[in-house]
Design a protein around this motif. Structure first.
Motif, PDB file in Angstrom:
ATOM      1  N   SER A 293      -9.119   9.639  -1.086  1.00 36.93           N
ATOM      2  CA  SER A 293      -9.365   8.446  -0.429  1.00 36.93           C
ATOM      3  C   SER A 293      -9.284   8.802   1.045  1.00 36.93           C
ATOM      4  O   SER A 293      -8.552   9.513   1.571  1.00 36.93           O
ATOM      5  CB  SER A 293      -8.306   7.257  -0.656  1.00 36.93           C
ATOM      6  N   ALA A 294     -10.137   8.368   1.845  1.00 37.33           N
ATOM      7  CA  ALA A 294     -10.173   8.631   3.253  1.00 37.33           C
ATOM      8  C   ALA A 294      -9.062   8.000   3.854  1.00 37.33           C
ATOM      9  O   ALA A 294      -8.584   8.373   5.111  1.00 37.33           O
ATOM     10  CB  ALA A 294     -11.606   8.044   3.893  1.00 37.33           C
ATOM     11  N   ALA A 295      -8.402   6.872   3.513  1.00 39.66           N
ATOM     12  CA  ALA A 295      -7.289   6.477   3.983  1.00 39.66           C
ATOM     13  C   ALA A 295      -6.163   7.028   3.997  1.00 39.66           C
ATOM     14  O   ALA A 295      -5.106   6.966   5.211  1.00 39.66           O
ATOM     15  CB  ALA A 295      -6.920   5.088   3.113  1.00 39.66           C
ATOM     16  N   VAL A 296      -5.812   8.222   3.308  1.00 37.72           N
ATOM     17  CA  VAL A 296      -4.441   8.846   2.988  1.00 37.72           C
ATOM     18  C   VAL A 296      -5.035  10.239   3.248  1.00 37.72           C
ATOM     19  O   VAL A 296      -5.527  10.832   2.207  1.00 37.72           O
ATOM     20  CB  VAL A 296      -3.882   8.410   1.829  1.00 37.72           C
ATOM     21  N   ARG A 297      -4.374  10.837   4.220  1.00 37.43           N
ATOM     22  CA  ARG A 297      -4.679  12.468   4.134  1.00 37.43           C
ATOM     23  C   ARG A 297      -3.579  12.975   4.707  1.00 37.43           C
ATOM     24  O   ARG A 297      -2.686  12.528   5.523  1.00 37.43           O
ATOM     25  CB  ARG A 297      -5.822  12.715   5.323  1.00 37.43           C
ATOM     26  N   ALA A 298      -3.416  14.169   4.392  1.00 37.45           N
ATOM     27  CA  ALA A 298      -2.188  15.038   5.097  1.00 37.45           C
ATOM     28  C   ALA A 298      -2.234  15.263   6.365  1.00 37.45           C
ATOM     29  O   ALA A 298      -3.464  15.621   6.946  1.00 37.45           O
ATOM     30  CB  ALA A 298      -2.179  16.339   4.469  1.00 37.45           C
ATOM     31  N   GLY A 299      -1.273  14.938   7.104  1.00 34.32           N
ATOM     32  CA  GLY A 299      -1.103  15.243   8.662  1.00 34.32           C
ATOM     33  C   GLY A 299      -1.233  13.963   9.351  1.00 34.32           C
ATOM     34  O   GLY A 299      -1.035  13.838  10.520  1.00 34.32           O
ATOM     35  N   MET A 300      -1.459  12.595   8.527  1.00 30.47           N
ATOM     36  CA  MET A 300      -1.503  11.611   9.250  1.00 30.47           C
ATOM     37  C   MET A 300      -0.013  11.104   9.712  1.00 30.47           C
ATOM     38  O   MET A 300       0.863  11.457   9.134  1.00 30.47           O
ATOM     39  CB  MET A 300      -2.081  10.509   8.195  1.00 30.47           C
ATOM     40  N   PHE A 301      -0.010  10.415  10.606  1.00 32.91           N
ATOM     41  CA  PHE A 301       1.150   9.627  11.041  1.00 32.91           C
ATOM     42  C   PHE A 301       1.248   8.336  10.715  1.00 32.91           C
ATOM     43  O   PHE A 301       0.199   7.592  10.643  1.00 32.91           O
ATOM     44  CB  PHE A 301       1.191   9.618  12.784  1.00 32.91           C
ATOM     45  N   ALA A 302       2.233   7.746  10.023  1.00 37.53           N
ATOM     46  CA  ALA A 302       2.284   6.677   9.459  1.00 37.53           C
ATOM     47  C   ALA A 302       3.660   5.759   9.592  1.00 37.53           C
ATOM     48  O   ALA A 302       4.543   6.407   9.863  1.00 37.53           O
ATOM     49  CB  ALA A 302       2.089   6.606   7.888  1.00 37.53           C
ATOM     50  N   ARG A 303       3.664   4.525   9.748  1.00 39.09           N
ATOM     51  CA  ARG A 303       4.722   3.689   9.859  1.00 39.09           C
ATOM     52  C   ARG A 303       5.007   3.084   8.489  1.00 39.09           C
ATOM     53  O   ARG A 303       4.107   2.524   7.821  1.00 39.09           O
ATOM     54  CB  ARG A 303       4.766   2.881  10.968  1.00 39.09           C
ATOM     55  N   GLY A 304       6.413   2.953   8.105  1.00 35.18           N
ATOM     56  CA  GLY A 304       6.576   2.509   6.843  1.00 35.18           C
ATOM     57  C   GLY A 304       7.815   1.554   6.860  1.00 35.18           C
ATOM     58  O   GLY A 304       8.649   1.710   7.648  1.00 35.18           O
ATOM     59  N   GLU A 305       8.267   0.865   5.696  1.00 35.05           N
ATOM     60  CA  GLU A 305       9.432   0.249   5.470  1.00 35.05           C
ATOM     61  C   GLU A 305      10.022   0.438   4.130  1.00 35.05           C
ATOM     62  O   GLU A 305       9.311   0.648   3.190  1.00 35.05           O
ATOM     63  CB  GLU A 305       9.056  -1.415   5.726  1.00 35.05           C
ATOM     64  N   PHE A 306      11.347   0.562   3.992  1.00 34.91           N
ATOM     65  CA  PHE A 306      12.251   0.839   2.730  1.00 34.91           C
ATOM     66  C   PHE A 306      12.829  -0.470   2.405  1.00 34.91           C
ATOM     67  O   PHE A 306      13.313  -1.299   3.368  1.00 34.91           O
ATOM     68  CB  PHE A 306      13.166   1.956   2.968  1.00 34.91           C
ATOM     69  N   ALA A 307      12.603  -0.856   1.236  1.00 32.52           N
ATOM     70  CA  ALA A 307      12.926  -2.058   0.605  1.00 32.52           C
ATOM     71  C   ALA A 307      14.532  -2.005   0.219  1.00 32.52           C
ATOM     72  O   ALA A 307      14.839  -1.247  -0.705  1.00 32.52           O
ATOM     73  CB  ALA A 307      12.379  -2.561  -0.437  1.00 32.52           C
ATOM     74  N   LEU A 308      15.532  -2.578   1.028  1.00 29.85           N
ATOM     75  CA  LEU A 308      16.797  -2.427   0.958  1.00 29.85           C
ATOM     76  C   LEU A 308      17.564  -3.508   0.145  1.00 29.85           C
ATOM     77  O   LEU A 308      18.616  -3.467  -0.041  1.00 29.85           O
ATOM     78  CB  LEU A 308      17.548  -2.559   2.424  1.00 29.85           C
ATOM     79  N   GLY A 309      16.794  -4.228  -0.442  1.00 26.57           N
ATOM     80  CA  GLY A 309      17.217  -5.607  -1.347  1.00 26.57           C
ATOM     81  C   GLY A 309      16.981  -6.932  -0.410  1.00 26.57           C
ATOM     82  O   GLY A 309      16.206  -7.058   0.622  1.00 26.57           O
ATOM     83  N   SER A 310      17.695  -7.892  -0.992  1.00 26.83           N
ATOM     84  CA  SER A 310      17.480  -9.173  -0.283  1.00 26.83           C
ATOM     85  C   SER A 310      18.642  -9.964   0.108  1.00 26.83           C
ATOM     86  O   SER A 310      19.805  -9.624  -0.548  1.00 26.83           O
ATOM     87  CB  SER A 310      16.855 -10.179  -1.134  1.00 26.83           C
TER      88      SER A 310
END
Length: 404
Positions: A293-310
């Protein structure tokens, strides 16, 4: 001065005096209090409580903070990189590249041919080795026959012991030479096979340095291969946040094109960078494959979140929160001035997480407070508002902001 002139002057003075007296009398009279249409027991009109309280600033509806379970997340930034990247090199040098069969982005299977070298020289050397092997086999056959005859004549005394030993030694020497030639043949055959560059594993070609006609050096890099096409997100988190992340946790990445992809924590780095004081978290991108997929490529910078619970959260609509001078405020009903009319108290809030159109309140407001739902930007502390939420105002106890 004529008589007519004197009469006009006297009349003007009289009119001015009367105007001054009327004006003074208007100021001295007390203003009449607003009265309602209803009358008291004696028939005297009763003052209207709403009118005496003042005119309301707004007609508003109110809400009560809601408790709900909100997911707790940890945000991080990082780069997308290959899980493992293999370097495909030339195992022998000095041969010209005759064919290059793949390009960057191609998906390959283990053992698939990537390039071929010119094999003319190797084939000539292999033919010479095979000829030498055949000669050695003939020499060994002759030596074996001589040694066998010598052994048969050993008891007859027809030949000396020295000659017998020479025949037996020649046999052993011929056998050793045959083994050496066979090893040399295997070496030449291996060199011939190594003129074909094959993929060491399934994956995606991420780099190609091989060029047709170039003479490859021993160990020279020709291709790079992302093993299995697997990508991972290498998130940077602080040392304090690193302890909150566990292997197997879910993560969600926000990609540069606005789409999202899921991942799972594969490993948490055992060390922290002494310069930045940050640690790495390795997240397998389960749904992302290199080149798929063109959306995910090596070298990209991305922001994400870890699910720690509720965790439980006390929330308000964002429309009920006003931003002033860098602080957040809500307006809670404080005291009832008249039926349906309430005075509001400005409460300084401490806010936490945000989800859709709601915001978490971590301090500054009582859980049972009745808060103005909209239009808070037009209110100030102590304003009078008319409540039209359909809930009897007298039925709820006045709610005051929680002490900080």
């Amino acid at each position: 001065m004529s008589k007519l002139t004197r009469q006009v002057a006297v009349l003007a003075v009289s009119v001015a005096t009367a105007a001054v007296l009327v004006a003074c009398g208007g100021r001295d009279e007390p203003a009449a209090a607003p009265v309602s249409a209803a009358s008291g027991p004696t028939g005297v009109p009763v003052p209207d409580a709403a009118a005496s309280a003042g005119k309301p600033a707004l007609t508003v509806s109110v809400v009560v903070p809601q408790r709900s379970d909100w997911s707790r997340t940890l945000s991080a930034n990082g780069s997308i990189a290959p899980w493992q990247e293999s370097i495909v090199s030339a195992e022998q040098g000095g041969y010209r590249l005759a064919e290059v069969l793949v390009n960057v982005g191609d998906r390959v299977k283990r053992g698939q041919v990537l390039a071929r070298m010119a094999v003319d020289t190797v084939q000539v050397e292999l033919a010479a080795t095979r000829a030498a092997l055949a000669e050695t086999e003939a020499t060994l056959a002759e030596a074996q026959a001589n040694a066998e005859r010598a052994r048969q004549l050993q008891t007859t005394g027809a030949i000396s012991a020295q000659q017998i030993n020479q025949y037996i030694t020649a046999e052993k020497t011929a056998r050793a030479r045959l083994q050496a030639q066979r090893a040399r043949l295997q070496s030449d055959e291996l060199r011939l096979r190594k003129t074909t560059i094959a993929a060491p594993d399934d994956g995606v070609i991420s780099a190609r340095l091989a060029t047709v006609g170039a003479v490859a050096g021993n160990g020279q890099e020709l291709f790079r291969l992302i093993r299995g096409g697997r990508l991972e997100w290498r998130a940077e988190v602080t040392a304090a946040e690193l302890s909150q992340i566990r292997t197997g946790m879910q993560a969600e990445l926000q990609l540069p094109d606005g789409s999202t992809t899921a991942g799972r924590v594969r490993m948490v780095a055992p060390t922290v960078d002494p310069q930045t004081r940050n640690g790495l978290v390795y997240v397998d991108l389960t749904a992302a494959q290199a080149g798929a997929s063109a959306a995910v490529r090596a070298g990209m910078f991305a922001r994400g979140e870890f699910a720690l619970g509720s965790t439980p959260a006390l929330t308000l609509p964002q429309a009920a929160v006003a931003l002033r001078d860098g602080f957040q405020y809500a307006f809670a009903l404080e005291s009832e001035a008249a039926p349906g009319l309430w005075r509001v108290k400005q409460a300084k809030l401490q806010l936490g997480r945000r989800l859709a159109d709601r915001v978490e309140v971590t301090g500054g407001l009582a859980p049972d407070a009745r808060v103005v739902a909209q239009g808070v930007g037009f209110l100030t502390d102590g304003d009078l508002v008319r409540v039209v939420d359909g809930t009897p105002a007298a039925a709820a106890a006045p709610a005051r902001p929680a002490s900080r």
